[in-house]
Structure formats: C-alpha cells, structure tokens
Design an enzyme around this catalytic site. Structure first.
Site, short mmCIF file in Angstrom:
data_model
loop_
_atom_site.label_atom_id
_atom_site.label_comp_id
_atom_site.label_asym_id
_atom_site.label_seq_id
_atom_site.Cartn_x
_atom_site.Cartn_y
_atom_site.Cartn_z
N LYS A 104 19.05 -7.94 1.83
CA LYS A 104 17.80 -8.61 2.18
C LYS A 104 18.14 -9.99 2.69
O LYS A 104 19.20 -10.53 2.36
CB LYS A 104 16.88 -8.73 0.95
CG LYS A 104 15.42 -8.88 1.30
CD LYS A 104 14.77 -7.52 1.57
CE LYS A 104 13.31 -7.66 1.93
NZ LYS A 104 12.65 -6.34 1.92
P1 NAD Z 1 3.10 -9.01 6.51
O1 NAD Z 1 3.61 -10.37 6.73
O2 NAD Z 1 2.85 -8.14 7.70
O3 NAD Z 1 1.72 -9.07 5.67
C1 NAD Z 1 1.63 -9.74 4.45
C2 NAD Z 1 0.16 -9.79 4.06
O4 NAD Z 1 0.04 -10.34 2.74
C3 NAD Z 1 -0.69 -10.71 4.97
O5 NAD Z 1 -1.95 -10.11 5.18
C4 NAD Z 1 -0.84 -11.98 4.13
O6 NAD Z 1 -1.99 -12.74 4.46
C5 NAD Z 1 -0.95 -11.35 2.76
N1 NAD Z 1 -0.73 -12.32 1.69
C6 NAD Z 1 0.20 -13.27 1.60
N2 NAD Z 1 0.05 -13.98 0.46
C7 NAD Z 1 -1.01 -13.44 -0.17
C8 NAD Z 1 -1.68 -13.71 -1.39
N3 NAD Z 1 -1.28 -14.69 -2.18
N4 NAD Z 1 -2.75 -12.92 -1.73
C9 NAD Z 1 -3.16 -11.92 -0.93
N5 NAD Z 1 -2.56 -11.61 0.22
C10 NAD Z 1 -1.51 -12.36 0.60
O7 NAD Z 1 4.11 -8.30 5.49
P2 NAD Z 1 4.40 -6.74 5.29
O8 NAD Z 1 5.55 -6.38 6.15
O9 NAD Z 1 3.13 -5.98 5.37
O10 NAD Z 1 4.94 -6.74 3.79
C11 NAD Z 1 4.07 -6.70 2.68
C12 NAD Z 1 4.84 -6.25 1.45
O11 NAD Z 1 5.40 -4.96 1.69
C13 NAD Z 1 6.01 -7.14 1.05
O12 NAD Z 1 6.13 -7.14 -0.36
C14 NAD Z 1 7.21 -6.43 1.67
O13 NAD Z 1 8.42 -6.74 1.02
C15 NAD Z 1 6.80 -4.99 1.46
N6 NAD Z 1 7.47 -4.04 2.35
C16 NAD Z 1 7.37 -4.16 3.71
C17 NAD Z 1 7.99 -3.23 4.51
C18 NAD Z 1 7.85 -3.25 6.01
O14 NAD Z 1 8.31 -2.29 6.65
N7 NAD Z 1 7.24 -4.23 6.63
C19 NAD Z 1 8.75 -2.20 3.94
C20 NAD Z 1 8.82 -2.09 2.56
C21 NAD Z 1 8.16 -3.02 1.78
#
Ligand code: NAD
Length: 410
Positions: A104
């Site tokens: 990561k």
């Molecule tokens: P992203 O940046 O696209 O979206 C994140 C979202 O969370 C946004 O809508 C943001 O406003 C919101 N957010 C941030 N702080 C917040 C809070 N305090 N309360 C409520 N909402 C809040 O990110 P993503 O890629 O969708 O990732 C989201 C989660 O999924 C993370 O934990 C990431 O590690 C996990 N994840 C992502 C992927 C991927 O392929 N993108 C894969 C596996 C896991």
C-alpha cells in the site's frame, strides 16, 4: 488511530495463526513488512510557494506474487496506516486467489485542497521517488481514496520515462491507456456479488432490501448503482459533507451527478443527517465505503442493519465485531467483500501482459466466479473452525501465504 488500525489488523492475524497452530517465529515472519519506503516530495504550488509532503510505500509480502495495493492521498496517511493497509492486501489477494502479495502507499496531504496541476506534480514526484521499487513484476499500485484513473495515468506516464512502455506497472488506468473495462466498477460490484452470496445462504435476495451506503466515491457509488439494479432501495448515503436520507429511496444517478457538479453531496435534495447518524440509520444492509475505524464499541449496538458489507478497508474495530457477532449481525469482511477491485486489477494486468483486451461481460463473469469461489472457501473454513466470516477470511489468507512462504524457503 492509525496505530490502533495496525494493532487491530495484527490481532486478526494472530487469531488466525492460533487457529492454524502456527509457530510464533512463523507468525512473526508473516506479520513483518518486507520494505517500508518514505520519501520527501517537494513541488511548486500554484501560488509559487514550495509544498513539502511525505509519501509512503509499504511492501508487506510477495510470497504469492508481486506486491500489489492502492495509493491513498489523505491527511491521515502515515506509516502505521499504510502498513496496516498493506498487510490487509496480503491476506486479501490470498483470499481472492490472485497471484499477488500485498502493498500500500499514500501521500499525507489534504487532497481536496490541491488543484489538478498540483496533484499531477505531486504524483510525478512520488514516482520519481519510488520508481525503482515498483514495476509490472515487482510492485503494482492502483487507486484508493482520492486517487483515480487520471492519477494512475500520470503514474504510468512518469514510470515510462524511466523504464519504457510498461502499462502493467499500475492498474485502474483509464481504458484508453490499457485499463480494463469494468475496473472502475469492480470493487463496488464485487461487494454486491458477495452480498448476493450471503443472502442466498439466508434464502433471501437483494430485491426490496433497504441499504445505507457510507462513502460515496468509487466504491460506494458503484455498490449503490448495482444494488439498485437488483431491486434494492438506497435509503441513505453519506460522504465527507454528512449523511442524506430518503425513505422512498435516493436517486443514485442524480446524487452521482450532484457530486460531479459540486464536488460533494452538500446541498443534495434529501433530509440531511450527521455522518455518525447514517451508520445507525434504519436499514437491512449497511455498506461502509469510506474510511477505517467507523464502527466501534460506541455505536455497534445501535446499528440496525442485519448485514454489514465492508466496502472500506478496516471499518470495524474488533470490539464492534464482537458486538455484531453477539447480535447476530452478518459482517462480510473487507478482505473478501472489497477484493473485487484487486481481482479486476489482476484481469487488467493480465490483459496488459498479453496486449489482448476483454469484453465487459467476460470481466464481470470472471469476477463473479472469483467472488463465488471465495465465498465457498470461507464457508468451508467457517464450518471447520466454527468462527465468524472475518476470522475465516484471515485463516484462509494467512494459511495460503504461509504455505507459499514455506514452499519458497528462506
Ligand atoms: P474515494 O476517494 O473514491 O471515495 C471516498 C468517499 O468517502 C468520498 O465520497 C468521501 O467524501 C467519503 N468520505 C471521506 N471521509 C468521510 C467521512 N468522514 N464520512 C463519510 N464519508 C467520508 O475512495 P474509494 O476508492 O471509493 O475508497 C473507499 C474505501 O474503499 C477505502 O476504505 C478504500 O481503501 C476501500 N477500497 C477501495 C478500492 C478501490 O478499488 N478504489 C478497493 C478496495 C477497497
């Protein structure tokens, strides 16, 4: 907070090691990250000042294949958080059965305050700092919080300046640059496939289910879209600006459009509630899809959902997990629930290696197979060890990494 996250992750690894009867020295070897890199990143800000930031890349384990894991741009990013997330990737790739290890990375920065130009300069500087430790057969980054296809395109471009044309160095690229159709949707979509697997064992389906999605970015929006397509109703969503509820169902496409225009959900036409209230809002299924550590001993007993699908990494603390187990809440754990992203990253990488590109139908079918196979393996482990689905996932992941490590020797 980040130290707690790392401790929580290690707690489940230790538990799995105990169930597998591993020797303490073997457990220590599995838990210890292979390499941690910290780089100073200086860029010219738009106002002419110098911006100094810190970037991290933690390569946790590569016994089963090249290191693999996303890049997060967020002000909470620090060494402990990145290490915890890298460790989760090691077990996740093993649970998914894709030939990767875990890594990561991230930059400690308030991404919302950066212009597109500053984000690009910061990304390129980061690659200047880590290009010699990443590569298509060594370590392959991908998107995570506040990074996306555009950021992956800059990474691909900057890396190519040092090493020539290597699209497989990064996944989650735009389709026009060798990305895979279906990658953007994959994490949310995989989480919904996982939910369907669980519901089927309960004799239920998505039809008519009331769902709350916390986090409305890549993972949350795609999970919401796919859930609606299966007949579910999204009764609440939340992002950094707060929570928004509508018992008649949120218009997901309109909400996505609102974010595209305004940057966040602020001002979206629904009743506004606090970010905390959304987690305990009345629903059947809760999908945390933002950041870690949001379901704790303080709110777990108030959660109404009977099913929690961890789109986010590390949203549930061990204390909350115990409360959910006691209350009969089914938790589909992160290292299985959100493995659709790394799975389709694997498909993207395979396509890059072969320069042969798949149709969406093939991507989704293969993803569905991986999620089904993963679920069946978890059920088998659960039966053998009489444990929660999270414990089963760690037992499966840790066991597979341990086998590979042992076969390779020291
Ligand atoms: P992203 O940046 O696209 O979206 C994140 C979202 O969370 C946004 O809508 C943001 O406003 C919101 N957010 C941030 N702080 C917040 C809070 N305090 N309360 C409520 N909402 C809040 O990110 P993503 O890629 O969708 O990732 C989201 C989660 O999924 C993370 O934990 C990431 O590690 C996990 N994840 C992502 C992927 C991927 O392929 N993108 C894969 C596996 C896991």
């Amino acid at each position: 907070m980040s130290a707690d996250f790392l401790e929580n992750t290690q707690y489940y690894v230790d538990k799995a090691a105990k169930a597998l009867d591993l020797r303490p020295d073997v457990t220590k070897q599995l838990k210890t990250p292979h390499r941690e890199v910290r780089v100073e990143l200086n860029i010219t800000m738009d106002d002419g000042s110098i911006g100094t930031f810190i970037g991290f890349r933690v390569q946790h384990d590569d016994a089963r294949g090249p290191f693999k894991g996303g890049l997060r741009y967020h002000h909470h990013v620090d060494s402990e958080e990145v290490t915890a997330l890298a460790s989760l990737m090691t077990w996740k790739t093993a649970v998914a059965g894709v030939p990767y290890g875990g890594a990561k990375g991230g930059i400690a920065v308030d991404a919302r305050k950066l212009s597109a130009g500053e984000t690009q300069r910061l990304t390129r500087r980061f690659i200047d700092g880590i290009h010699d430790i990443i590569g298509a057969t060594t370590d392959i980054p991908a998107p995570d919080v506040n990074t996306n296809g555009q950021v992956m395109a800059w990474i691909f471009d900057q890396y190519s300046k040092y090493h020539g044309y290597q699209p497989g160095v990064v996944t989650g690229k735009p389709v026009s640059l060798g990305g895979s159709i279906g990658r953007e949707a994959a994490t949310g979509r995989g989480a919904i496939y996982a939910t369907e697997e669980l519901l089927a064992t309960l004799g239920e389906s998505m039809e008519g289910k009331k769902i709350v999605v916390q986090g409305f970015g890549n993972v949350g929006t795609w999970a919401a879209r796919d859930a609606v397509a299966l007949g579910a109703k999204i009764v609440g969503i939340a992002d950094i600006s707060g929570g928004y509820v509508n018992p008649e169902g949120i218009d997901v496409e309109a909400a996505i459009q609102h974010v595209a225009t305004n940057g966040t959900l602020e001002g979206y036409a629904a009743e506004k509630v606090s970010g905390e209230a959304i987690l305990v809002h009345d629903c059947d299924i809760l999908i945390p899809a933002a950041l870690g550590g949001v379901l704790t001993k303080d709110n777990a007993a108030d959660v109404k959902a009977k099913v929690i699908v961890e789109g986010a990494n590390g949203p549930t603390t061990p204390e909350a997990d115990e409360i959910f187990a006691k209350n009969g809440v089914h938790v589909i754990p992160d290292i299985y629930a959100n493995c659709g992203g790394v799975t389709v990253s694997y498909f993207e990488w395979s396509q890059n290696m072969q320069h042969f590109y798949w149709e969406l139908e093939r991507v989704n079918n293969e993803l569905r197979k991986v999620m089904k196979r993963g679920y069946a393996s978890l059920v088998e482990v659960q039966k053998k060890h009489s444990c929660t689905m999270r414990e089963a996932a760690f037992i499966l992941g840790v066991g597979r990494v341990k086998d590979a490590t042992e076969m390779r020797g020291l």
